[in-house]
Enzyme design. Structure first.
Site, PDB file in Angstrom:
ATOM      1  N   ARG A  27     -14.007  37.255  15.525  1.00 44.75           N
ATOM      2  CA  ARG A  27     -14.091  38.032  16.762  1.00 44.75           C
ATOM      3  C   ARG A  27     -12.746  38.679  17.116  1.00 44.75           C
ATOM      4  NH1 ARG A  27     -18.394  35.247  20.151  1.00 44.75           N
ATOM      5  NH2 ARG A  27     -17.282  35.949  21.960  1.00 44.75           N
ATOM      6  N   GLY A 103     -14.238  36.298  29.927  1.00 40.13           N
ATOM      7  CA  GLY A 103     -14.671  37.210  30.993  1.00 40.13           C
ATOM      8  C   GLY A 103     -13.489  37.608  31.843  1.00 40.13           C
TER       9      GLY A 103
END
Ligand code: F6R
Length: 612
Positions: A27, A103
């Site tokens: 990622r 987030g």
């Protein structure tokens, strides 16, 4: 985006966590860390900037972290540069809680201010640390950790996947989710949590996906899940069928395809923190009204796709601001004696933030007295550091060489910035401002609709993959969009393509149109639709096959004219390229797939171009 893995069971936690983090490396990340908790030693944490290898070396050089309950994190920096302190896990002031977070906590500054007034000392520059500190603060009123977690969640705005360790509850992990993925893994005498399945697939394939608002309590005996009102939730279990290599791409065959599909989410990350109650806000910018008023021209400087963002941006910014906007190729900029001075706003656009040509242009412009605003994806990158101000796109790591979600988020951010600046200068048309901001809210949803069915692009790929040359034509914003469509096709399929302002064809290029030539006609710009139709008729009458891209409201105008017509949802014209680019990316993708190309790593290209 960042990666999370959590474990509670009977085995030592650290090896399970490190192995899980290894599977999340794909990622992209800039730092990593682990935390474990045990009855004897409380919370123990190790974290550092750099690769997992660096974390492993650090762990090997120290007494082992003992504990069978723990969590791990790979960070992709958003708030605060990549360094040891900003890495996760974050620990509260008195060491009662450790958290990892994916987030963005949008109201972190407000919470931080509140806690600073209460005497809490912060260590990092991150938004995430406020969660750890607020939790510890809430423990003063709530002895039950779950009560404290609910009290904290009540105060958080933004997106989060959170996993929490409490020093005085060494038997459990608590997790919470809103707008960021988390999945639970059920083992035999052990429980897992992760931001994606790759991290735990070696241990269990029995999983449940957490929903927004849910809170989970994980112990080795099992997992309890509660909804936002703390009512127990019975989770539906799923069995993961795919293997690790497929899972790393989230089940998609290529990173490029995955990143195309991630665009709605990436746009949410870009837009939502800067659009509150219908008002654009760029709290992160140190630009005063006086400074904004001082600019008499804008330069947009970039390379490749980022330059194409500038091409769209020129149309939008000039319309919003009524200021001259010049778009410059970074590689040409410093050799063209640019007329930059202290009244120039120079916006450097770069996904990587490391492109040497863009960096050199930035330095040139700065030397001439220009004010440098960078639009960058990679936090803490060179361009971000050297600019006077930075706007991060927060698109998450982009792995495929051909950019997709970075382009989309740069585009949205530049449009938002232009409109915000126009409002600050009192130049924004009220109705236009309201219409664009309303459409910005809807944009991710509309893009999801565009991406929902890829069948037509797959079909077009199978029809046209063996062509020698493709022309993209369009006017105004569609011309700028065509440049990106053509580059995408060239770079991943190695098929020659040209992009033209449709009105230019008759000045020369039309001689290349012959029976069977493929023309991709972009006709999404309503103000010039009749002219776009004429240009399609012009190439059709010379035998071209035309794939037309238009909007649902304009599709009637193209009936019976193009060979194939694709209609996408309508939005404000300034944002239409944000929806129009996805079909072009998919078209390029399926052509390249049919041609057997190495889609994620096209030949001769690099993700970050650090040579001149
Ligand atoms: C095209 C592509 C390149 C980059 C260019 C600039 O898909 O990826 O054209 O856009 O090399 O890179 P950044 O934005 O990192 O400066």
């Amino acid at each position: 985006m960042c990666g999370i893995v959590g474990y509670t069971g009977n085995a030592p936690a650290v090896p399970v966590l490190l192995e899980g983090l290894e599977h999340l490396e794909y990622r992209g990340y800039d730092s990593a860390g682990v935390a474990v908790v045990s009855r004897d030693k409380g919370l123990q944490i190790q974290k550092c900037k750099g690769r997992l290898r660096t974390l492993r070396e650090k762990l090997d050089s120290l007494p082992p972290l003992e504990g069978t309950v723990g969590l791990g994190h790979t960070r992709w920096a958003t708030h605060g540069e990549p360094n040891d302190v900003n890495s996760h896990p974050h620990v509260s002031q008195n060491g009662r809680v450790a958290i990892v977070h994916n987030g963005i906590i949008e109201n972190y500054a407000e919470i931080k201010q509140f806690l600073l007034h209460k005497g809490v000392a912060f260590r990092s520059d991150t938004d995430s640390e406020v969660v750890a500190q607020l939790l510890e603060y809430c423990f003063n009123d709530h002895s039950d950790p779950l009560d404290a977690v609910y009290a904290v969640l009540d105060r958080l705005e933004g997106a989060y996947a959170l996993v929490i360790l409490c020093a005085d509850r060494p038997d459990m992990l608590i997790a919470a989710r809103k707008d960021a993925p988390l999945l639970l893994g059920y083992g035999d005498g052990e429980s897992f949590i992760a931001s994606d399945a790759t991290a735990i697939i070696a241990h269990t394939r029995d999983v449940a996906y957490m929903e927004d608002g849910e809170v989970a309590v994980l112990t080795r005996a099992g997992i309890q899940v509660f909804d936002q009102y703390r009512r127990p939730v019975e989770k539906e279990h799923h069995t993961i069928e795919w293997d690790v290599s497929a899972a790393e791409k989230g089940g998609y065959p290529h990173f490029m395809f995955k990143e195309i599909m991630e665009q709605p989410e990436a746009l949410r990350q870009t837009i939502s923190p800067r659009l509150k109650g219908g008002e654009l806000c760029f709290d992160e910018l140190p630009l005063t009204d006086e400074k904004l008023r001082s600019f008499d021209r804008i330069y947009l400087v970039a390379c490749g796709s980022s330059y194409h963002v500038g091409m769209v941006g020129k149309y939008n910014l000039e319309r919003f601001l009524r200021l001259p906007v010049e778009v410059c190729l970074a590689s040409e900029f410093r050799y063209s004696a640019p007329l930059v001075d202290e009244r120039s706003l120079v916006i450097v656009i770069s996904q990587s933030g490391e492109t040497l040509d863009s960096m050199a242009a930035l330095r040139e412009a700065k030397g001439l007295g220009g004010y440098i605003l960078a639009i960058v994806n990679v936090v803490g990158s060179s361009i971000a550091r050297e600019a006077d101000a930075v706007l991060y796109t927060w698109a998450g790591p982009e792995i495929a060489v051909a950019t997709t979600k970075a382009y989309s988020t740069q585009l949205a951010l530049l449009t938002m910035f232009g409109l915000w600046m126009a409002k600050r200068l009192g130049r924004a048309d009220g109705a236009d401002y309201a219409a664009v901001t309303a459409e910005l809210e809807l944009l991710p949803g509309k893009l999801e609709k565009v991406l929902a069915d890829t069948g037509i692009y797959q079909y077009l790929g199978s029809q046209y993959f063996s062509r020698d040359c493709v022309f993209f034509i369009g006017r105004n914003l569609d011309y700028a969009l065509g440049l990106e469509g053509s580059l995408k096709l060239k770079e991943i399929s190695y098929l020659h393509s040209e992009s033209y302002a449709a009105g230019e064809l008759k000045h020369g290029t039309i001689s290349l149109i012959e029976p069977g030539t493929l023309v991709v006609a972009l006709a999404t710009y309503g103000a010039l639709i009749d002219k776009a139709v004429s240009n399609i008729v012009e190439v059709r009458s010379r035998g071209a096959e035309v794939v037309a891209l238009t909007t649902e409201s304009l599709a009637g105008k193209l009936e019976g004219i193009a060979t194939y017509t694709i209609a996408i949802p309508d939005t404000h014209p300034a944002l239409q390229p944000n929806l129009g680019v996805a079909p072009l990316q998919l078209f390029a993708y399926y052509i390249a797939l049919q041609r057997g190309c190495d889609i994620d790593k096209p030949k001769n290209l690099a993700k970050s171009v650090t040579v001149e």
